[in-house]
Design an enzyme around this catalytic site. Structure first.
Site, PDB file in Angstrom:
ATOM      1  N   ASP A 124       0.818  -1.207   0.000  1.00 20.83           N
ATOM      2  CA  ASP A 124       0.000   0.000   0.000  1.00 20.83           C
ATOM      3  C   ASP A 124       0.859   1.267   0.000  1.00 20.83           C
ATOM      4  O   ASP A 124       2.094   1.213   0.057  1.00 20.83           O
ATOM      5  CB  ASP A 124      -0.919   0.010   1.224  1.00 20.83           C
ATOM      6  CG  ASP A 124      -1.957  -1.098   1.156  1.00 20.83           C
ATOM      7  OD1 ASP A 124      -2.453  -1.369   0.051  1.00 20.83           O
ATOM      8  OD2 ASP A 124      -2.261  -1.693   2.209  1.00 20.83           O
ATOM      9  N   TYR A 191       7.369 -10.060   6.342  1.00 21.39           N
ATOM     10  CA  TYR A 191       7.340  -8.610   6.523  1.00 21.39           C
ATOM     11  C   TYR A 191       8.160  -8.231   7.748  1.00 21.39           C
ATOM     12  O   TYR A 191       8.247  -8.996   8.719  1.00 21.39           O
ATOM     13  CB  TYR A 191       5.901  -8.119   6.718  1.00 21.39           C
ATOM     14  CG  TYR A 191       5.085  -8.046   5.453  1.00 21.39           C
ATOM     15  CD1 TYR A 191       4.988  -6.847   4.742  1.00 21.39           C
ATOM     16  CD2 TYR A 191       4.404  -9.154   4.978  1.00 21.39           C
ATOM     17  CE1 TYR A 191       4.223  -6.772   3.583  1.00 21.39           C
ATOM     18  CE2 TYR A 191       3.642  -9.089   3.821  1.00 21.39           C
ATOM     19  CZ  TYR A 191       3.558  -7.895   3.130  1.00 21.39           C
ATOM     20  OH  TYR A 191       2.797  -7.825   1.988  1.00 21.39           O
TER      21      TYR A 191
END
Length: 420
Positions: A124, A191
């Site tokens: 994003d 992540y």
């Protein structure tokens, strides 16, 4: 039907459709249209400028002369200044836009539509990546009419990095089977989320992270994207660890949370971090994780702010049997570009920290209500913080999954029978 009548009827339909939108959806639609208008004006101005200064037409590149091969490309990017990875209609400020501009300018692909393109992750706005992988068909230097003719293999990373911004760079490439997909053949995604220790209770955060491991329904730890057909929220977290990066300055020590899983939901990690920070600040107990994962007891997500996107990094994507080609000269150039950015950012960080240290020495730290040493992670939580803290399970909650499904089904944006 009379064209005038049809036009009037279509206009009425548009108005009726708009009346079905919620306030938030109308606001988002207006923002999108405004941004689209700005882009159109920019395109028109560029078109006018090109008319004033005509560019010499060059002979079209003949892609039909060359053989193509399917490859995987490993990219890194600092996403802070971009609107996200994926191409969007209302802006050109995305990572993917710059990738395809470079791929087409260097004549590695004729266009996106014919490139058999797949991406591993949809990061994003503001999110970075060290391990983004894409797969696509690219041109080689081998001629179709004379495949035996010796040719120098193309150095894809070196070629692309000349055209890419310094904060988007190609690291390596691998030849892959024609059926390979960067998205569907990914075995796991890892992540990393960076944060300063501040006054966080790391032990309580670690207890909380252990509760997240395994397969759970994470509907209370994400933004439910029911409008796009996502009605299944069970995901599996394989590993989650909190590690120290340095141990020098107590409050300013930097830590990283490493989360590994096959797939994640929209804003899942940022929501997880938002709750973990509340636990680390001792506003919530670790057991609140159990409560939020119990969707039978708590089917509606309580209102809370997720953590900032800036520290989030799609760090590693795992695949089977990829033989990466790393060009040493290209790597040296990428390292140099990153070192330049690190130097500037590190200097800024130390400059600001020096100011803070000097100001702290001027304050009377025993003063009632002193907030000099407030938890640094507060600055990584979005939204407005209330003066009086309200526990998560006591807050106003969002609509349930069932309510959202019913809402979008009525608007015919979701076909439930096709979703599992």
């Amino acid at each position: 039907m009379d064209p005038k009548v049809k036009k009037k009827q279509n206009k009425t339909d548009v108005i009726e459709n708009l009346e079905d939108y919620s306030k938030e959806e109308l606001i988002q639609k207006i923002k999108t249209l405004s941004a689209h208008n700005v882009q159109l004006k920019n395109l028109l101005s560029k078109g006018t400028a090109s008319e004033e200064k005509p560019v010499k037409s060059s002979k079209p590149f003949d892609f039909s002369r060359y053989q193509f091969q399917h490859i995987a490309l490993h990219f890194l990017y600092l996403g802070w200044d971009y609107k996200g990875f994926v191409v969007q209609e209302d802006t050109t400020n995305t990572v993917e836009y710059h990738l395809f501009q470079a791929l087409q300018r260097t004549k590695l692909i004729p266009d996106r539509a014919s490139s058999n393109y797949h991406r591993c992750g949809r990061t994003d706005k503001g999110v970075s990546s060290f391990g983004q992988i894409i797969s696509l068909d690219v041109r080689t230097n081998v001629l179709k009419d004379d495949p035996s003719k010796p040719s120098v293999p193309l150095n894809y990373c070196k070629i692309l990095n000349r055209e890419l911004p310094n904060d988007i760079q190609c690291v390596g490439w691998s030849a892959v089977d024609e059926s390979f997909s960067a998205r569907f053949d990914c075995k796991s995604r890892t992540y990393r989320y960076y944060f300063p220790r501040g006054q966080l209770n790391l032990e309580k955060m670690r207890i909380a992270t252990e509760k997240l491991i395994g397969a759970h329904d994470f509907r209370n730890f994400c933004k439910m994207d029911v409008g796009n057909g996502v009605v299944e929220f069970i995901r599996k977290i394989d590993e989650i660890n909190i590690e120290s990066i340095n141990q020098n300055e107590e409050d300013y020590d930097m830590y990283v949370i490493i989360i590994k899983g096959k797939a994640f939901l929209w804003h899942q990690i940022r929501c997880i971090m938002g709750v973990l920070f509340l636990i680390g600040q001792e506003n919530e107990v670790p057991e609140v994780i159990d409560e939020l994962l119990n969707v039978t007891k708590n089917p509606r997500k309580p209102a809370y702010s997720m953590a900032s996107e800036i520290p989030l990094n799609l760090y590693y994507c795992e695949y089977d049997d990829l033989n990466w080609n790393y060009d040493q000269e290209a790597l040296t150039q990428v390292i140099e570009k990153l070192n330049k950015q690190w130097t500037l950012q590190a200097v800024k960080s130390e400059l600001i920290k020096g100011m803070v240290t000097s100001l702290v020495s001027l304050k009377r730290t025993n003063e009632e209500g002193d907030s000099t040493y407030k938890c640094l992670s507060d600055h990584l939580i979005q939204g407005i913080r209330c003066k009086k803290y309200q526990h998560l399970l006591e807050r106003q909650s969002c609509h349930s999954l069932e309510h959202k499904i019913e809402h979008f089904t009525k608007r015919r944006k979701l076909q439930i029978e096709n979703k599992k």
